[in-house]
Design a protein around this motif. Sequence first.
Motif, short mmCIF file in Angstrom:
data_model
loop_
_atom_site.label_atom_id
_atom_site.label_comp_id
_atom_site.label_asym_id
_atom_site.label_seq_id
_atom_site.Cartn_x
_atom_site.Cartn_y
_atom_site.Cartn_z
N LEU A 78 -3.31 -4.87 2.38
CA LEU A 78 -2.98 -3.93 3.45
C LEU A 78 -4.05 -3.95 4.54
N TYR A 81 -3.29 -7.04 6.56
CA TYR A 81 -2.07 -6.84 7.34
C TYR A 81 -2.32 -5.89 8.50
N ARG A 82 -3.06 -4.81 8.25
CA ARG A 82 -3.35 -3.83 9.30
C ARG A 82 -4.06 -4.48 10.49
N LEU A 85 -1.01 -6.61 12.62
CA LEU A 85 0.32 -5.98 12.64
C LEU A 85 1.26 -6.58 13.67
N LYS A 115 7.93 1.76 4.75
CA LYS A 115 6.57 1.40 5.16
C LYS A 115 5.73 2.68 5.26
N LEU A 119 0.85 2.37 8.75
CA LEU A 119 1.21 1.06 9.29
C LEU A 119 2.37 1.17 10.29
N THR A 120 3.30 2.07 10.01
CA THR A 120 4.46 2.20 10.89
C THR A 120 4.05 2.60 12.30
N LEU A 123 2.29 -0.18 14.31
CA LEU A 123 3.21 -1.27 14.60
C LEU A 123 4.15 -0.89 15.74
#
Length: 219
Positions: A78, A81-82, A85, A115, A119-120, A123
């Motif tokens: 995570l 990924y963060r 994004l 999600k 993160l949402t 993004l």
Amino acid sequence: MKLPTPKVVLFDLDGTLVDTAPDLGHAANLIRAERGLPPLPLADYRPVASAGARGLLGKALGITMDDPEFPALRAQFLDRYRDNLTRESRLFDGMEALLAAIGARGARWGIVTNKPSALTGPLLDGLQLTARSAVSISADEVARAKPAPDALLHACERLAVAGHDCWYVGDDKRDITAGRAAGMHTIAADWGYLGADEPIDEWGADRIAESPQQIADWL
């Protein structure tokens, strides 16, 4: 049978509204690289992208949630990924035209996703979608994630609409299960990641859409 005209069209996020698989796969490959492993092709990650860290780490490292190392690996994944994004994530082809068509018919659109909100939000900000969407509900904002209907019902409360006035579009059987439980009209997105073992025509959706344009034609 014709679907009733919606007041709101709600979308799943990953694999339905936005193609996030390239950045999810990139994060998984960063985890592999840190372990001296070569990258896997995006085609390997795309079918499991809707399953989040569980699916991506399962594909990248062959690890399951029962493995004692999973929590630490999930946190690492995570983090990677963060940091990536919106490296390659984009609206699916035809989605911009669909969103415009929804607005042109006086309806609103929003997002209901499993999600996490941490993160949402970034993004959607990065893709300049936050201000455009009428609502965005993440899994950690409700007691139960999809396939439970909690997030969809919460979206209805926020928008002051009934479930039967909404369409819910998703690329996984859990989306259709949740939408039906919330009393919504459901559309299975055949352009998505389709990670479920059960064929899409057995999910119980009201319609199966081959493209966002087809949904626009149904409005």
